[in-house]
Design a protein around this motif. Structure first.
Motif, PDB file in Angstrom:
ATOM      1  N   SER A  84     -10.813  -6.758   8.122  1.00  0.00           N
ATOM      2  CA  SER A  84      -9.356  -6.587   8.026  1.00  0.00           C
ATOM      3  C   SER A  84      -8.779  -5.894   9.246  1.00  0.00           C
ATOM      4  O   SER A  84      -7.748  -6.301   9.773  1.00  0.00           O
ATOM      5  N   SER A 127      -8.400   1.479   4.497  1.00  0.00           N
ATOM      6  CA  SER A 127      -7.959   2.787   4.995  1.00  0.00           C
ATOM      7  C   SER A 127      -8.807   3.987   4.553  1.00  0.00           C
ATOM      8  O   SER A 127      -8.542   5.106   4.969  1.00  0.00           O
ATOM      9  N   ASP A 129       0.908  -9.138   2.145  1.00  0.00           N
ATOM     10  CA  ASP A 129      -0.124  -8.236   1.626  1.00  0.00           C
ATOM     11  C   ASP A 129      -1.140  -9.041   0.817  1.00  0.00           C
ATOM     12  O   ASP A 129      -0.770  -9.913   0.031  1.00  0.00           O
ATOM     13  N   PHE A 174       0.750  -2.415   9.051  1.00  0.00           N
ATOM     14  CA  PHE A 174       0.044  -1.362   8.305  1.00  0.00           C
ATOM     15  C   PHE A 174      -1.270  -1.860   7.709  1.00  0.00           C
ATOM     16  O   PHE A 174      -2.154  -1.057   7.422  1.00  0.00           O
ATOM     17  N   TYR A 181     -14.621   3.430   9.559  1.00  0.00           N
ATOM     18  CA  TYR A 181     -13.169   3.236   9.457  1.00  0.00           C
ATOM     19  C   TYR A 181     -12.491   3.501  10.800  1.00  0.00           C
ATOM     20  O   TYR A 181     -11.769   2.640  11.339  1.00  0.00           O
ATOM     21  N   LYS A 195     -10.503   1.024  13.493  1.00  0.00           N
ATOM     22  CA  LYS A 195      -9.108   1.239  13.927  1.00  0.00           C
ATOM     23  C   LYS A 195      -9.058   1.349  15.457  1.00  0.00           C
ATOM     24  O   LYS A 195      -8.146   0.820  16.100  1.00  0.00           O
ATOM     25  N   GLY A 232       0.837  -1.206   0.000  1.00  0.00           N
ATOM     26  CA  GLY A 232       0.000   0.000   0.000  1.00  0.00           C
ATOM     27  C   GLY A 232       0.868   1.251   0.000  1.00  0.00           C
ATOM     28  O   GLY A 232       2.096   1.187  -0.187  1.00  0.00           O
ATOM     29  N   PHE A 233       0.234   2.374   0.262  1.00  0.00           N
ATOM     30  CA  PHE A 233       0.922   3.670   0.185  1.00  0.00           C
ATOM     31  C   PHE A 233       2.048   3.800   1.231  1.00  0.00           C
ATOM     32  O   PHE A 233       3.244   3.837   0.885  1.00  0.00           O
ATOM     33  N   ILE A 234       1.673   3.803   2.510  1.00  0.00           N
ATOM     34  CA  ILE A 234       2.701   4.046   3.530  1.00  0.00           C
ATOM     35  C   ILE A 234       3.604   2.825   3.658  1.00  0.00           C
ATOM     36  O   ILE A 234       4.831   2.948   3.774  1.00  0.00           O
ATOM     37  N   ASN A 269      -1.253  11.544   5.848  1.00  0.00           N
ATOM     38  CA  ASN A 269      -0.006  11.439   5.077  1.00  0.00           C
ATOM     39  C   ASN A 269      -0.213  11.881   3.632  1.00  0.00           C
ATOM     40  O   ASN A 269      -1.315  11.756   3.102  1.00  0.00           O
ATOM     41  N   ASP A 326      -3.614 -12.954   3.347  1.00  0.00           N
ATOM     42  CA  ASP A 326      -4.594 -12.117   4.028  1.00  0.00           C
ATOM     43  C   ASP A 326      -4.390 -12.222   5.541  1.00  0.00           C
ATOM     44  O   ASP A 326      -4.345 -13.338   6.084  1.00  0.00           O
ATOM     45  N   ILE A 327      -4.333 -11.103   6.234  1.00  0.00           N
ATOM     46  CA  ILE A 327      -4.092 -11.149   7.685  1.00  0.00           C
ATOM     47  C   ILE A 327      -5.269 -11.741   8.456  1.00  0.00           C
ATOM     48  O   ILE A 327      -5.133 -12.060   9.633  1.00  0.00           O
TER      49      ILE A 327
HETATM   50  P1  NAD Z   1      -3.491   1.738   1.846  1.00  0.00           P
HETATM   51  O1  NAD Z   1      -4.962   1.568   1.713  1.00  0.00           O
HETATM   52  O2  NAD Z   1      -2.757   2.517   0.803  1.00  0.00           O
HETATM   53  O3  NAD Z   1      -2.785   0.294   1.929  1.00  0.00           O
HETATM   54  C1  NAD Z   1      -3.295  -0.751   2.693  1.00  0.00           C
HETATM   55  C2  NAD Z   1      -2.528  -2.017   2.325  1.00  0.00           C
HETATM   56  O4  NAD Z   1      -3.002  -3.077   3.162  1.00  0.00           O
HETATM   57  C3  NAD Z   1      -2.758  -2.474   0.877  1.00  0.00           C
HETATM   58  O5  NAD Z   1      -1.536  -2.896   0.306  1.00  0.00           O
HETATM   59  C4  NAD Z   1      -3.720  -3.646   1.013  1.00  0.00           C
HETATM   60  O6  NAD Z   1      -3.584  -4.600  -0.027  1.00  0.00           O
HETATM   61  C5  NAD Z   1      -3.299  -4.224   2.365  1.00  0.00           C
HETATM   62  N1  NAD Z   1      -4.393  -4.940   3.030  1.00  0.00           N
HETATM   63  C6  NAD Z   1      -5.647  -4.514   3.284  1.00  0.00           C
HETATM   64  N2  NAD Z   1      -6.363  -5.492   3.897  1.00  0.00           N
HETATM   65  C7  NAD Z   1      -5.517  -6.549   4.037  1.00  0.00           C
HETATM   66  C8  NAD Z   1      -5.649  -7.848   4.593  1.00  0.00           C
HETATM   67  N3  NAD Z   1      -6.827  -8.262   5.107  1.00  0.00           N
HETATM   68  N4  NAD Z   1      -4.580  -8.669   4.597  1.00  0.00           N
HETATM   69  C9  NAD Z   1      -3.385  -8.261   4.077  1.00  0.00           C
HETATM   70  N5  NAD Z   1      -3.210  -7.061   3.507  1.00  0.00           N
HETATM   71  C10 NAD Z   1      -4.261  -6.203   3.488  1.00  0.00           C
HETATM   72  O7  NAD Z   1      -3.269   2.343   3.289  1.00  0.00           O
HETATM   73  P2  NAD Z   1      -2.220   3.432   3.800  1.00  0.00           P
HETATM   74  O8  NAD Z   1      -2.761   4.779   3.531  1.00  0.00           O
HETATM   75  O9  NAD Z   1      -0.870   3.069   3.336  1.00  0.00           O
HETATM   76  O10 NAD Z   1      -2.339   3.195   5.385  1.00  0.00           O
HETATM   77  C11 NAD Z   1      -1.549   2.219   6.018  1.00  0.00           C
HETATM   78  C12 NAD Z   1      -1.889   2.179   7.501  1.00  0.00           C
HETATM   79  O11 NAD Z   1      -1.653   3.460   8.071  1.00  0.00           O
HETATM   80  C13 NAD Z   1      -3.352   1.843   7.797  1.00  0.00           C
HETATM   81  O12 NAD Z   1      -3.403   1.017   8.908  1.00  0.00           O
HETATM   82  C14 NAD Z   1      -3.987   3.200   8.090  1.00  0.00           C
HETATM   83  O13 NAD Z   1      -5.067   3.053   8.979  1.00  0.00           O
HETATM   84  C15 NAD Z   1      -2.824   3.929   8.730  1.00  0.00           C
HETATM   85  N6  NAD Z   1      -2.809   5.388   8.564  1.00  0.00           N
HETATM   86  C16 NAD Z   1      -2.894   5.951   7.333  1.00  0.00           C
HETATM   87  C17 NAD Z   1      -2.816   7.333   7.203  1.00  0.00           C
HETATM   88  C18 NAD Z   1      -2.891   8.018   5.856  1.00  0.00           C
HETATM   89  O14 NAD Z   1      -2.942   9.234   5.811  1.00  0.00           O
HETATM   90  N7  NAD Z   1      -2.862   7.310   4.745  1.00  0.00           N
HETATM   91  C19 NAD Z   1      -2.659   8.126   8.345  1.00  0.00           C
HETATM   92  C20 NAD Z   1      -2.595   7.499   9.599  1.00  0.00           C
HETATM   93  C21 NAD Z   1      -2.648   6.136   9.687  1.00  0.00           C
END
Ligand code: NAD
Ligand code: DAU
Length: 340
Positions: A105, A90, A35, A86, A155, A159, A12-14, A185, A61-62
């Motif tokens: 998830s 999201s 992932d 992560f 959501y 969390k 994913g992104f972060i 982010n 899958d987690i």
């Molecule tokens: P994202 O949606 O870009 O990526 C999520 C990743 O998790 C994806 O690669 C997806 O395939 C994987 N995923 C989802 N469900 C899954 C499962 N059941 N099993 C395995 N993999 C699974 O999210 P993001 O923006 O990168 O956020 C990452 C984390 O950071 C999340 O927990 C989010 O709550 C937290 N967060 C995000 C932000 C933000 O601004 N983006 C800010 C604070 C916290």
């Protein structure tokens, strides 16, 4: 000693920014990326590192015990030393459409992961959470680690549920978990359903920029590289059982961000379209990040004025990536790489 770090949601992104940073900055570490490749998981985010001998991808899958076990077993005889979690659904708007995937998830997946990690004596477990668990602020004040949880969307409620499970694992079993709660982010590889990449992508194509409500909702923007460095600091120096807020000290109303993107791209403000507000829309988030600064020595390196132009330029330079995500072609990349 070589550490083996199991990263969930690393496509994913972060997560992908974190995996890239780890492999570069900690060349002695091994990284396992578990992932499920949901719509938000994109292996193109990790292009170029597939062949790194310190990197292993596990498609799983987690929420499935056997997938999580497979990821831990990829650590070999020495096992997994740290987990950085992560993986989650999201996107707030999607949770308003349908909450169940979020409970699956974010809540169930976290418990499956905790149970497996506990049985394998990991040294540390960082649970990546969000400032949204604290709810919404008025015009003044900040979220501290002591602010009561008051999540407003499916959501953020899911969390908050996962945070409680992590807390309970530490309290009941002495499990070495830490929780991070971060603000919004932005940066490379963000899925273009989120505000900043969506506005960049639409503006480039002269499409309307949908601003919810009056556009005066405030977020505290943090460059993704800063967030990744904060998580690494928590993984390496954080105290088990503690929560660390992470924020950028960059509060802006949405409309100012949209205008700023238009200015950078030399596009007219007539592209802005005010649309119906998000139901239950949180008005303001702002983080007090004193604890992580004072206890772990982390503070953000980038201001919004520096990193927003860098981010816009990244999307311009990586138009192929953006088009592949917008068209859905990125879904084929896994099959091409892994024959699945
Ligand atoms: P994202 O949606 O870009 O990526 C999520 C990743 O998790 C994806 O690669 C997806 O395939 C994987 N995923 C989802 N469900 C899954 C499962 N059941 N099993 C395995 N993999 C699974 O999210 P993001 O923006 O990168 O956020 C990452 C984390 O950071 C999340 O927990 C989010 O709550 C937290 N967060 C995000 C932000 C933000 O601004 N983006 C800010 C604070 C916290
Ligand atoms: O605060 C941390 C959270 O930030 C993370 O936990 C979430 O995973 C992440 O998605 C993000 O949540 P937001 O709801 O704040 O992000 P989003 O990019 O969806 O929206 C940012 C702001 O912009 C919000 O006030 C809603 C508004 N918005 C969003 C979109 C997609 C619009 O006005 N128009 C839009 O089209």
């Amino acid at each position: 000693m070589t550490r083996t770090i199991l990263v969930t949601g690393g496509a994913g992104f972060i997560g992908s920014n974190f995996v890239r940073m780890l492999l570069e900055d900690r060349p002695g570490d091994r990284v396992i990326n578990l992932d499920a490749l949901t719509y938000a998981g994109n292996l193109e985010n990790l292009k170029g590192i597939e062949s790194n001998p310190n990197y292993t991808f596990v498609h799983g899958d987690i929420t499935r015990d056997e997938d999580v076990a497979r990821a831990f077993e990829a650590g070999g005889e020495s096992g997994v030393s740290h987990v950085v979690h992560f993986a989650a659904e999201s996107h707030v708007d999607r949770s308003i459409q349908s909450g169940l995937p979020f409970v699956n998830s974010n809540v169930i997946g976290t418990q499956v992961l905790l149970d497996q990690a506990r049985g394998r004596s990991v040294e540390g477990f960082v649970h990546v959470s969000t400032d949204e668990v604290y709810g919404s602020l008025g015009k003044t004040g900040f979220f501290t680690e002591e602010t009561p949880l008051s999540p407003n969307s499916p959501y953020s409620a899911s969390k908050a549920g996962s945070d409680m499970l992590v807390r309970a694992a530490h309290h009941t079993h002495g499990f070495p978990a830490t929780i991070t709660r971060c603000s919004n982010n932005y940066g490379p590889y963000q899925f273009p359903e989120k505000l900043i990449p969506l506005m960049i992508a639409n503006a480039r194509e002269d499409k309307a920029l949908p601003v919810y409500g009056d556009g005066m909702q405030i977020r505290d923007w943090l460059y993704v590289r800063d967030h990744c460095e904060a998580i690494l600091a928590v993984m390496e120096k954080g105290q088990p059982g503690e929560v660390y807020n992470i924020g950028g000290h960059n509060e802006y109303p949405n409309i100012e961000i949209v205008r700023s993107i238009l200015r950078h791209l030399d596009k007219p403000e007539s592209l802005i379209e005010y649309v119906t507000d998000r139901p239950g829309h949180d008005r303001r988030y702002a983080i007090d990040a004193k604890k992580i600064d004072e206890q772990l020595g982390w503070t953000p390196r980038y201001t919004f004025e520096q990193a927003l132009p860098m981010t816009i330029q990244w999307y311009l330079d990586n138009d192929e990536w953006l088009q592949s995500v917008r068209s859905g072609a990125y879904r084929d990349y896994y099959a091409a790489q892994y024959g699945g």
